[in-house]
Scaffold this motif. Structure first.
Motif, PDB file in Angstrom:
ATOM      1  N   GLN A   1       1.221  -1.351  -0.149  1.00 42.64           N
ATOM      2  CA  GLN A   1      -0.061  -0.310   0.120  1.00 42.64           C
ATOM      3  C   GLN A   1       0.756   0.968  -0.046  1.00 42.64           C
ATOM      4  O   GLN A   1       1.024   1.677   0.786  1.00 42.64           O
ATOM      5  CB  GLN A   1      -0.910  -0.111   1.637  1.00 42.64           C
TER       6      GLN A   1
ATOM      7  N   LEU B   1      -0.594  -0.859 -13.609  1.00 44.53           N
ATOM      8  CA  LEU B   1      -1.210  -0.441 -12.449  1.00 44.53           C
ATOM      9  C   LEU B   1      -2.060  -1.271 -11.525  1.00 44.53           C
ATOM     10  O   LEU B   1      -1.927  -2.236 -11.945  1.00 44.53           O
ATOM     11  CB  LEU B   1      -2.232   0.158 -12.613  1.00 44.53           C
ATOM     12  N   CYS B   2      -2.453  -0.901 -10.091  1.00 39.63           N
ATOM     13  CA  CYS B   2      -3.414  -1.804  -9.106  1.00 39.63           C
ATOM     14  C   CYS B   2      -4.867  -1.916  -9.365  1.00 39.63           C
ATOM     15  O   CYS B   2      -4.822  -1.505  -9.600  1.00 39.63           O
ATOM     16  CB  CYS B   2      -2.784  -1.788  -8.039  1.00 39.63           C
ATOM     17  N   ASN B   3      -4.758  -3.575  -9.787  1.00 44.27           N
ATOM     18  CA  ASN B   3      -6.442  -3.508 -10.576  1.00 44.27           C
ATOM     19  C   ASN B   3      -7.256  -4.752  -8.970  1.00 44.27           C
ATOM     20  O   ASN B   3      -7.747  -5.868  -9.038  1.00 44.27           O
ATOM     21  CB  ASN B   3      -6.055  -4.429 -11.244  1.00 44.27           C
TER      22      ASN B   3
ATOM     23  N   CYS C   1      -7.804  -2.188  -2.858  1.00 43.24           N
ATOM     24  CA  CYS C   1      -6.593  -2.189  -1.806  1.00 43.24           C
ATOM     25  C   CYS C   1      -6.743  -1.361  -1.171  1.00 43.24           C
ATOM     26  O   CYS C   1      -5.448  -1.760  -0.262  1.00 43.24           O
ATOM     27  CB  CYS C   1      -5.022  -2.690  -2.854  1.00 43.24           C
ATOM     28  N   GLY C   2      -7.240  -0.263  -0.931  1.00 41.16           N
ATOM     29  CA  GLY C   2      -7.206   0.762   0.000  1.00 41.16           C
ATOM     30  C   GLY C   2      -6.778   2.700  -0.654  1.00 41.16           C
ATOM     31  O   GLY C   2      -7.461   2.298  -1.435  1.00 41.16           O
ATOM     32  N   SER C   3      -7.106   3.092   0.243  1.00 40.95           N
ATOM     33  CA  SER C   3      -7.750   4.643  -0.460  1.00 40.95           C
ATOM     34  C   SER C   3      -7.073   5.061  -1.123  1.00 40.95           C
ATOM     35  O   SER C   3      -7.847   5.712  -1.790  1.00 40.95           O
ATOM     36  CB  SER C   3      -7.556   5.043   0.814  1.00 40.95           C
TER      37      SER C   3
ATOM     38  N   HIS D   1      -5.893   3.370  -4.412  1.00 42.31           N
ATOM     39  CA  HIS D   1      -6.134   2.129  -4.747  1.00 42.31           C
ATOM     40  C   HIS D   1      -5.882   2.846  -6.259  1.00 42.31           C
ATOM     41  O   HIS D   1      -5.222   2.565  -7.187  1.00 42.31           O
ATOM     42  CB  HIS D   1      -7.170   1.702  -4.372  1.00 42.31           C
ATOM     43  N   TYR D   2      -6.511   3.762  -6.246  1.00 39.72           N
ATOM     44  CA  TYR D   2      -6.599   4.395  -7.753  1.00 39.72           C
ATOM     45  C   TYR D   2      -5.166   5.184  -8.448  1.00 39.72           C
ATOM     46  O   TYR D   2      -5.657   5.598  -9.071  1.00 39.72           O
ATOM     47  CB  TYR D   2      -7.707   5.159  -7.336  1.00 39.72           C
ATOM     48  N   ARG D   3      -4.186   5.494  -8.010  1.00 34.75           N
ATOM     49  CA  ARG D   3      -3.044   6.149  -7.999  1.00 34.75           C
ATOM     50  C   ARG D   3      -1.831   5.196  -7.661  1.00 34.75           C
ATOM     51  O   ARG D   3      -1.136   5.675  -7.355  1.00 34.75           O
ATOM     52  CB  ARG D   3      -2.724   7.122  -8.025  1.00 34.75           C
ATOM     53  N   MET D   4      -1.927   4.105  -7.435  1.00 35.27           N
ATOM     54  CA  MET D   4      -1.208   2.860  -7.065  1.00 35.27           C
ATOM     55  C   MET D   4      -0.504   1.996  -8.708  1.00 35.27           C
ATOM     56  O   MET D   4      -1.263   1.109  -9.235  1.00 35.27           O
ATOM     57  CB  MET D   4      -1.220   1.793  -6.097  1.00 35.27           C
ATOM     58  N   LYS D   5       0.675   3.164  -8.999  1.00 33.52           N
ATOM     59  CA  LYS D   5       0.957   2.423 -10.608  1.00 33.52           C
ATOM     60  C   LYS D   5       2.822   2.481 -10.335  1.00 33.52           C
ATOM     61  O   LYS D   5       3.314   3.521  -9.562  1.00 33.52           O
ATOM     62  CB  LYS D   5       0.454   3.157 -11.566  1.00 33.52           C
TER      63      LYS D   5
ATOM     64  N   ASN E   1     -12.173   6.489   1.160  1.00 35.66           N
ATOM     65  CA  ASN E   1     -11.903   5.638   1.644  1.00 35.66           C
ATOM     66  C   ASN E   1     -13.173   5.693   1.873  1.00 35.66           C
ATOM     67  O   ASN E   1     -14.037   4.250   1.379  1.00 35.66           O
ATOM     68  CB  ASN E   1     -11.222   5.543   2.918  1.00 35.66           C
TER      69      ASN E   1
ATOM     70  N   LEU F   1      -8.229  -7.729   2.962  1.00 39.19           N
ATOM     71  CA  LEU F   1      -8.408  -7.047   2.633  1.00 39.19           C
ATOM     72  C   LEU F   1      -9.317  -6.305   3.803  1.00 39.19           C
ATOM     73  O   LEU F   1      -9.244  -5.727   4.784  1.00 39.19           O
ATOM     74  CB  LEU F   1      -8.283  -6.073   1.892  1.00 39.19           C
TER      75      LEU F   1
ATOM     76  N   ILE G   1      -7.788  -0.749   5.870  1.00 36.87           N
ATOM     77  CA  ILE G   1      -8.295   0.590   5.182  1.00 36.87           C
ATOM     78  C   ILE G   1      -9.601   0.790   6.619  1.00 36.87           C
ATOM     79  O   ILE G   1      -9.567  -0.368   7.938  1.00 36.87           O
ATOM     80  CB  ILE G   1      -8.947  -0.225   4.498  1.00 36.87           C
TER      81      ILE G   1
ATOM     82  N   TYR H   1     -12.185   1.939  -8.742  1.00 33.91           N
ATOM     83  CA  TYR H   1     -10.639   3.543  -8.436  1.00 33.91           C
ATOM     84  C   TYR H   1     -12.176   4.233  -8.659  1.00 33.91           C
ATOM     85  O   TYR H   1     -13.287   4.338  -9.005  1.00 33.91           O
ATOM     86  CB  TYR H   1     -10.125   3.226 -10.664  1.00 33.91           C
TER      87      TYR H   1
END
Lengths: 251, 381, 109, 632
Positions: B213, B324-326, B329-331, B333-337, D88, D169, D176, D490
């Protein structure tokens, strides 16, 4: 049984449906279906056990302790030193389950669990005898066998409590396991605990039914189907034990 | 009838009162809150919501009145049977046009119009196109039939439907034909799947992709092409990946934050996660594999176009491959690349030399190979 | 009417009692055999040993279900709707074990 | 168990429940299956509205990731600081949206409502086999919905690991915020829900098998009943496995075990190092439920549609036996294909092939169903009322969503499509829209049976057209996003230049979603307005053959005032040549046909006692008033 028949025909005319293609009453059918689903619950737990176990190698005992031999109070530590109880290997059951009440210090592998199995099978037999007596409308006999079943169930629960206490005093818990992987103890407690919960609820149901039998509820109703239904449940608990026994103690 | 009229006018009156009071209220709000533009936006939102609900209410009332009128007059005010039949036809035609438009216009945005960037991408795209054509044909035909029938066989009081409960030949036909088509798809799919999941190249380059993360790291196996052992207990701030440089094969490992890979060389990616499940998704290479804590996973592929070649082909100087993470996985997640750069072999060698290895000592020659010890994934050696 | 049919294939009390006790002895013997086999095969570690134990368990289950739970005397259809779904469990078991074996392998290498 | 059986036995001795009913026994702890079905329906609709509003909130976020909406701060409080949703909370929203829609709306709301309403009525039973367990089933469901909603208000927010709650998770509260109390409540709620579902399903199976009226052979049951029977069986067999799985998860979360966790350092896992488990195990146990769950949702919708299409096409359903066969095939196959959700989760690739084979085989019975629907429409006499339109809409969604399933069932293609918007589009079409359409179609069709009043047709038609257009506008473009590699779940796509091309598409989808949302308010208005003010229904408004339309409009506890009518034919005798009417109810014997049970020649329908009806409104009102006041 003949009373069952007349009762169901009455039902047909006033309230119930017209068919019973499996020739059992809806109550028994529901019990069967419930047991089916409960079998799936137990299976899921046993599948989890199998899965976790298969990701470990099983321990190959290179030193077999002879039955009736002396058991030092540091037996577990000795086994750990001998490399039989390591976290990478699943322990060999006979080295874990080797105690017997009042016989501390003697290596009696799997003897206690055999006794438990015997108790449970015996209570199953008394249950089926109660059901059989119910078919003959023999109230006294039903009472007698129900009582024996309840005693058997309670004895089984007592045995389980003893075994749990024993393992816990050796240091096993959900998070700890002196015998090997933590999952071994955790799964053992969860699966036998879940089975024990079933036994407990079975005993409670049996007591309720026993009181009803004494009060003559079923005598008045004209059939002992309730005993049969609870009997089904009780045998199921026995059935599950067969597999718990096989997977946890033998394999 | 009289009763109805009274009711209807009553309802309309209430609606009018509500509407006017709401608009007056809204006007007040806007004038009062002229200085606070932010809260205006909020009030307008409320106003829109209020109006929408009111509209629903009014529409509902109107149609309720209409149907009651219809009941009194003993005839239908609106013949929905007929309207629906025509609307079904319109829906069919407009829908099919929209479908075609989507395929042409939005289809261009998909990955399949890009040049394929890995060796197995052509096979993948081929499989995809076969499935697309087959399903597309079925989609169009069944929808034409569905809505055409809806139009054609709309209710006619004079007509009686055809009593036609079954036809075994027909049913057999439309069981066997789909079964046959699906057999083709299954067989082809199995071939493609087994091609993609069995590694072909023994000399593939071992790279570990490590997810946590919320970022990625890459670990190169160095000269010995073997990844060093790790210990999850050592994973921390200093040693994020938990790799001990003194351990076997670990000394020459290189840890980076970008994934550089040489073109036309088989890459064997080993995945490892620290905390939760991630998924390493490399869309341009048609590659994806979940990154599971405590369960080594792997994927192998061969890139065929360098980043520069791809930039030229796409006429887009900013193009970059990404990983990219698909998997949720947590807050963040959308910019884990992670940036992926495909280099020529020469460029890659140059780049990897610049990266510091874990130790300068190089490979430890400890050949003890314990059977049960936790080892890092190493390709079949 | 269906219930009367049901009556016909119930055994006489004495016979039934005998059957119950016979089943009990079978279960008892099987459990003793289980334990005996466990110690006889202690040093062996083949998969067939496990299969043997599971098989013995299934035999016990068969006796419990058929006699104690009266399944032998019920309609075949009822028996099949209760027992056939167990195939799904068999599939799950097979799958979970294959999967676990794969997990074991991938952790090893 | 004991209490239930004792109770129902007692009830058998009484007459048809003409005992005193208080408000509580009639409306709250009612044991009448019709009232329970209404309770399920209304709870389901409330949950559905909440789920839909959640989806609108996160659609707004997706369309305008950079814009601030002060309204969010007003309604979400700390989760919407500065008018922007917290990432979150976004994940929590999608999780709860998914959970509510899948379990509370489409499992309980759809199957619970219509199984309860239709099983006793269509097979000719006075009530469920055990009315008491039936009541318990509803109240367990209610409790679990309250628990699920209450998780919105706890510290750390509701569960936010996705509706599939994959550990670690969901198992590590540190991973989280939602994996704290929110996740615990989620699991508790789900366990209560499983109990509710089991109580219901066991009842449905027993009723269908044992409580049918005379002459109602299995082969004379309407397809709805077949669908409900297999739905119940699926539930009975699959929910326990989730129960076992979530039990172990509860232990992993709260008692420091590690069944699903491996190599998690102590600082992440609450101070206890976790070694030895496997996350894949949970995924297998979850999807052993999860995949049959898809069919638990879909089969009742298909069953309702079969009935509605046959009735409104005035034509027997094409291939009745093939339909039953495909229901069975789908039910059986659904147990051996769950792995297609896990092709790239690190599963053994060999098992991937096995699951791929099974998955694509399921397409065959589905295709048979689709073609049979088309065959039913062909040369029919279609009454295009709202329920028929929704049924046709369902077939359309079933085709579109089913076909994209062929891509996803293919393990190789799944490599690039897994967890992208393609998946979102696929399951929203096939089990979201299609099942919702089935549910709404059922509501329009059986509303007169439930509430004794008709829904407004025109509003229904407007509702239909707005809904189908907006649903296609929302979900169809998503396929292309998925094919471009846009991942699902996303919070925003701003971190990726290559996804900028989809900004406009996202806005369009959001507008369409709002139109769809407003359309649902038309439905809600219609539903609640018609419940009290709608036109009075006649006994058999759709001229249907099935048995539920032979009961009086006003509800009786016990369904039929006299003896339960006997059944003489299958339910699809529509437009039989040689008859002046285009429908022949199931309870009508043919001339000279023998009663299968009494073996006596029966009198033809015309001479038989007419179906008991209470035609006069005054009579209805009077008897209702009497019942309400407690005289009857």
């Amino acid at each position: 049984m003949s009373n069952t028949a007349t009762l169901s025909t009455d039902n047909k005319q006033t309230w119930g449906g017209g068919k019973s293609p499996l020739s059992i009453s809806y109550g028994k059918l529901m019990m069967w279906v419930f047991l089916l689903s409960d079998a799936f619950t137990f299976s899921s737990l046993l599948v989890a056990y199998g899965f976790v176990r298969f990701t470990f190698t099983t321990s190959l005992p290179n030193a077999i302790v002879k039955p009736f031999s002396h058991l030092s109070h540091t037996f577990t530590e000795e086994m750990q030193k001998a490399g039989l109880f390591v976290t990478e290997r699943w322990p060999s059951p006979e080295l874990v389950f080797n105690h017997f009440p009042f016989l501390h210090g003697i290596h009696l592998p799997l003897m206690f669990v055999s006794l438990m199995t015997f108790i449970l099978i015996f209570s199953s037999v008394t249950m089926v005898l109660a059901v059989e007596a119910g078919h003959r409308m023999a109230k006294k006999e039903v009472e007698k066998y129900m009582l024996w079943t309840i005693i058997g169930g309670a004895a089984f629960l007592g045995c389980q409590a003893w075994e749990w206490t024993n393992l816990i005093t050796e240091g096993a818990s959900l998070q700890n396991n002196p015998f090997g992987p933590t999952a071994f103890a955790a799964l053992f407690f969860i699966v036998t605990g879940f089975h024990g919960t079933h036994v407990l609820s079975g005993v409670i149901l049996n007591i309720v039914i026993y009181i009803n039998v004494i009060n003559g509820t079923y005598e008045k109703r004209g059939h002992y189907e309730m005993v049969e239904k609870v009997g089904l449940y009780w045998h199921f608990v026995d059935l599950v034990w067969v597999f718990v026994f096989t997977f946890f103690y033998l394999i | 009838m009289k009763h109805l009229k009274i009711k209807a006018s009553f309802v309309l009156m209430i609606a009018m009162i509500l509407f006017s009071s709401l608009s007056v209220f809204a006007q007040d709000m806007t004038t009062d809150a002229a200085e606070a533009a932010k809260s205006t936006a909020s009030n307008i939102n409320w106003l829109i919501a209020g109006i929408a609900i009111l509209l629903v209410f009014i529409i509902g009332m109107i149609f309720d009145i209409l149907s009651k009128v219809g009941d009194v007059q003993k005839k239908q005010v609106i013949n929905w049977g007929k309207i629906n039949a025509y609307l079904a036809l319109v829906f069919l035609i407009v829908g099919m046009a929209a479908f075609a438009w989507e395929m042409v216009v939005h289809g261009k945005l998909t990955l399949f119009t890009l040049p394929s960037a890995s060796a197995h991408a052509d096979e993948y795209d081929n499989m995809f196109m076969i499935t697309l054509w087959l399903t597309g044909i079925v989609f169009v035909i069944t929808h034409i039939l569905l809505f055409w029938y809806t139009y054609k066989y709309k209710e006619d009081k004079k007509r009686k439907a055809l009593f036609y409960p079954d036809n075994h030949k027909l049913e057999l036909l439309w069981t066997i034909v789909p079964a046959f088509v699906l057999t083709i798809l299954v067989v082809r799919g199995l071939i493609v799947w087994s091609d993609m999941t069995t590694s072909k190249d023994k000399d593939a380059m071992n790279i570990e992709v490590f997810g946590y993360q919320f970022a990625w790291n890459a670990r190169y196996s160095g000269a010995d092409n073997k990844l060093g052992k790790y210990d999850f207990r050592q994973m921390g701030i200093v040693n994020a990946l938990g790799v001990d440089s003194t351990k076997e094969f670990a000394g020459d490992d290189v840890i980076t934050t970008e994934l550089h890979i040489p073109v036309n060389k088989a890459i064997y990616l080993h995945f490892r996660a620290k905390d939760v499940i991630h998924s390493a998704y490399l869309p341009h290479f048609r590659a994806q594999m979940n990154v599971v804590p405590g369960l080594p996973t792997k994927f192998d592929f061969t890139p065929t176009l360098t980043t520069n070649e791809m930039r030229v082909k796409l006429e887009n100087p900013n193009f970059d491959y990404i990983l990219l993470c698909n998997k949720i996985c947590g807050s963040a997640h959308y910019r884990m690349k992670m940036k992926v750069i495909v280099d020529t072999q020469a460029d890659f060698d140059k780049w990897i030399k610049e990266q510091p290895a874990l130790t300068a000592k190089g490979t430890e020659t400890n050949s003890l190979h314990s059977f049960l010890s936790k080892e890092n994934p190493i390709a079949s050696n | 009417m269906d219930h009367i049919e049901h009556l016909e294939h119930t055994e006489s009390p004495a016979n039934m009692k005998k059957q119950i006790w016979n089943t009990f002895y079978v279960l008892l013997v099987l459990t003793v055999v289980d334990i005996a086999l466990y110690f006889a095969l202690l040093s062996s570690h083949s998969i067939y040993k496990n299969i043997l134990f599971v098989f013995l368990g299934l035999v016990k289950a068969f006796y419990i279900v058929s006699v104690f739970m009266h399944m032998k005397f019920e309609r075949k259809f009822l028996a099949s709707i209760i027992i056939l779904p167990m195939l799904f469990i068999c599939f799950l078991i097979w799958l979970a074990l294959t999967e676990a074996g794969y997990t074991f392998d991938s952790r090893l290498f | 168990m004991s209490a239930a059986a004792i109770h129902s036995d007692d009830q058998h001795h009484g007459d048809h429940g003409h005992h005193k009913e208080t408000f509580i026994s009639k409306y709250i702890f009612s044991m009448d299956h019709k009232m329970i079905s209404k309770q399920f329906l209304i709870t389901g609709i409330i949950m559905g509205t909440i789920g839909m509003l959640m989806s609108l909130i996160f659609r707004l976020q997706l369309a305008y990731p950079e814009t601030s909406f002060p309204i969010f701060e007003t309604i979400l409080g700390e989760w919407g600081k500065g008018g922007k949703i917290d990432p979150n909370f976004y994940l929590a929203l999608i999780t709860i949206h998914g959970t509510i829609m899948v379990f509370f709306v489409l499992t309980a709301g759809l199957s619970g409502t219509f199984s309860n309403l239709l099983i006793p009525l269509q097979v000719g039973a006075r009530d469920m086999a055990s009315p008491f367990l039936n009541m318990l089933s509803y109240w367990f469901f209610f409790t679990s919905s309250v628990l699920m909603l209450s998780s919105l208000f706890v510290q750390g927010g509701p569960a936010s690991a996705g509706w599939t709650i994959y550990p670690p998770l969901s198992a590590l509260p540190k991973a989280i915020p939602g994996s704290g109390t929110g996740m615990t409540l989620w699991l508790v709620s789900m366990i209560v829900f499983i109990v509710s579902s089991l109580l219901g399903s066991i009842n449905y199976v027993a009723t269908v098998i044992n409580m049918r009226t005379k002459g109602m052979k299995m082969t004379r049951m309407p397809l709805t009943i077949w669908a409900f029977l297999f739905t119940a069986i699926l539930g009975i067999l699959s929910f326990p496995v989730l129960f076992g799985g979530s039990l172990l998860l509860v232990f992993d979360r709260s008692f420091g075990t590690s069944f699903y966790l491996n190599e998690i350092p102590a600082d992440l896992a609450g101070g206890i190092e976790r070694v030895g488990g496997s996350p894949i195990l949970f995924q297998h146990l979850f999807w052993f439920l999860g995949h049959p769950e898809v069919y638990i949702i879909l089969l009742p919708a298909l069953g309702l549609t079969s009935e509605v299409i046959a009735t409104n096409a005035r034509k027997p359903i094409f291939g009745y036996r093939a339909m039953i066969g495909s229901i069975m095939a789908i039910a059986l196959l659904s147990f051996i294909v769950w792995g297609h959700h896990m092709f790239i989760t690190g599963m053994n690739p060999f098992l991937g092939s096995v699951f791929m084979l099974g998955t694509l085989i399921i397409a065959v019975p589905s295709a048979v169903k689709t073609f049979n629907y088309l065959g039913t429409l062909w040369k029919g006499n279609l009454r295009l009322n709202p329920q028929m339109m929704f049924a046709i809409g369902l077939v359309s969604f079933f085709i579109s969503g089913g076909l994209t399933g062929i891509f996803l069932g293919n393990a190789a293609l799944d490599i690039n499509l897994h967890d992208t918007y393609f998946v979102v589009a696929h399951f929203h079409l096939v089990m979201g829209s299609a099942a919702i359409f089935g549910m709404i179609c059922g509501i329009y069709h059986w509303f007169p049976k439930m509430f004794g009043r008709m829904m407004n047709e025109s509003l229904g038609q407007i509702h239909f057209w707005l809904t189908i257009v907006s649903a296609y506008c929302v979900f169809f473009p998503m396929h292309f996003m998925g094919l471009a590699g846009v991942p699902r779940r996303y919070y925003a796509f701003t971190a990726y230049d290559q996804f900028n091309v989809f900004v406009d598409m996202n806005k369009f989808i959001t507008y369409a979603a709002f139109v769809g949302g407003i359309a649902q308010f038309i439905f809600l208005f219609n539903f609640f307005y018609s419940m009290f003010k709608g036109k009075k229904a006649v006994q058999n408004p759709w001229e249907s053959n099935t048995m539920e339309w032979t009961t009086p409009v006003e509800h009786l506890h016990g369904n039929w005032p006299g003896e339960i009518p006997h059944v003489y034919r299958w339910p699809y005798d529509y437009s039989v040549p040689g008859h002046d009417k285009d429908f022949i109810p199931q309870i009508t014997p043919d001339y000279g046909q023998t009663d299968p049970l009494t073996e006596a020649k029966v009198v033809p329908a015309e001479d038989r006692k007419k179906i008991p009806t209470l035609e006069k409104e005054e009579a209805v009102l009077f008897s209702l008033a009497k019942r309400w006041l407690g005289f009857a």
